[in-house]
Scaffold this motif. Structure first.
Motif, short mmCIF file in Angstrom:
data_model
loop_
_atom_site.label_atom_id
_atom_site.label_comp_id
_atom_site.label_asym_id
_atom_site.label_seq_id
_atom_site.Cartn_x
_atom_site.Cartn_y
_atom_site.Cartn_z
N GLY A 111 0.78 -1.22 0.00
CA GLY A 111 0.00 0.00 0.00
C GLY A 111 0.81 1.29 0.00
O GLY A 111 0.25 2.38 -0.02
N GLU A 112 2.15 1.18 0.02
CA GLU A 112 2.99 2.38 -0.02
C GLU A 112 2.83 3.08 -1.36
O GLU A 112 2.58 2.45 -2.39
CB GLU A 112 4.46 2.02 0.19
N ARG A 113 3.01 4.38 -1.37
CA ARG A 113 2.90 5.17 -2.59
C ARG A 113 4.09 4.89 -3.49
O ARG A 113 5.23 5.01 -3.08
CB ARG A 113 2.83 6.64 -2.21
N ILE A 114 3.83 4.53 -4.75
CA ILE A 114 4.87 4.29 -5.75
C ILE A 114 5.06 5.54 -6.61
O ILE A 114 6.18 6.00 -6.82
CB ILE A 114 4.50 3.10 -6.66
N VAL A 115 3.95 6.09 -7.12
CA VAL A 115 3.99 7.31 -7.93
C VAL A 115 2.95 8.28 -7.38
O VAL A 115 1.79 7.93 -7.23
CB VAL A 115 3.71 7.03 -9.43
N TRP A 116 3.40 9.48 -7.08
CA TRP A 116 2.54 10.55 -6.58
C TRP A 116 2.27 11.49 -7.75
O TRP A 116 3.17 11.83 -8.51
CB TRP A 116 3.26 11.28 -5.46
N ARG A 117 1.00 11.88 -7.95
CA ARG A 117 0.65 12.79 -9.04
C ARG A 117 -0.28 13.87 -8.52
O ARG A 117 -1.17 13.60 -7.72
CB ARG A 117 -0.05 12.04 -10.17
N HIS A 118 -0.08 15.10 -9.02
CA HIS A 118 -0.97 16.21 -8.66
C HIS A 118 -0.77 17.35 -9.64
O HIS A 118 0.35 17.79 -9.87
CB HIS A 118 -0.70 16.68 -7.24
N SER A 119 -1.85 17.82 -10.24
CA SER A 119 -1.83 18.99 -11.13
C SER A 119 -0.76 18.91 -12.22
O SER A 119 -0.02 19.85 -12.46
CB SER A 119 -1.64 20.27 -10.32
N GLY A 120 -0.65 17.76 -12.86
CA GLY A 120 0.31 17.62 -13.94
C GLY A 120 1.72 17.32 -13.50
O GLY A 120 2.62 17.17 -14.33
N ARG A 121 1.96 17.24 -12.22
CA ARG A 121 3.29 16.91 -11.70
C ARG A 121 3.27 15.49 -11.16
O ARG A 121 2.25 15.00 -10.71
CB ARG A 121 3.70 17.87 -10.58
N SER A 122 4.41 14.85 -11.19
CA SER A 122 4.51 13.51 -10.62
C SER A 122 5.87 13.33 -9.96
O SER A 122 6.83 14.03 -10.27
CB SER A 122 4.29 12.45 -11.69
#
Length: 75
Positions: A41-52
């Protein structure tokens, strides 16, 4: 959807489209903005407002979770 009245139909369509994909697929849409490890369940890819941001280690064939080491098919 161009009109708010169509938004419910669009959400229903998106749910049906996601259900047709294999369970191993990684989905990026309004309801799934991040990619999490299927093992822990850990975050692999974080995305927000066109950024990752990648929060995993690049390995042959994908990304390896920094917490449990599970290799995902994200490339």
């Amino acid at each position: 959807a161009r009109r708010p009245a169509e938004a419910d139909a669009l959400d229903a369509w998106a749910v049906a489209a996601r259900a047709a994909l294999p369970t191993t697929s990684f989905i990026y849409d309004d309801h799934h903005q991040h990619t999490d490890c299927k093992g822990c369940g850990e975050r692999i890819v974080w995305r927000h407002s066109g950024r990752s941001r990648i929060d995993a280690d690049a390995v042959s064939g994908g990304l390896a979770c920094r917490n449990c080491g599970l290799v995902t098919a994200v490339v």
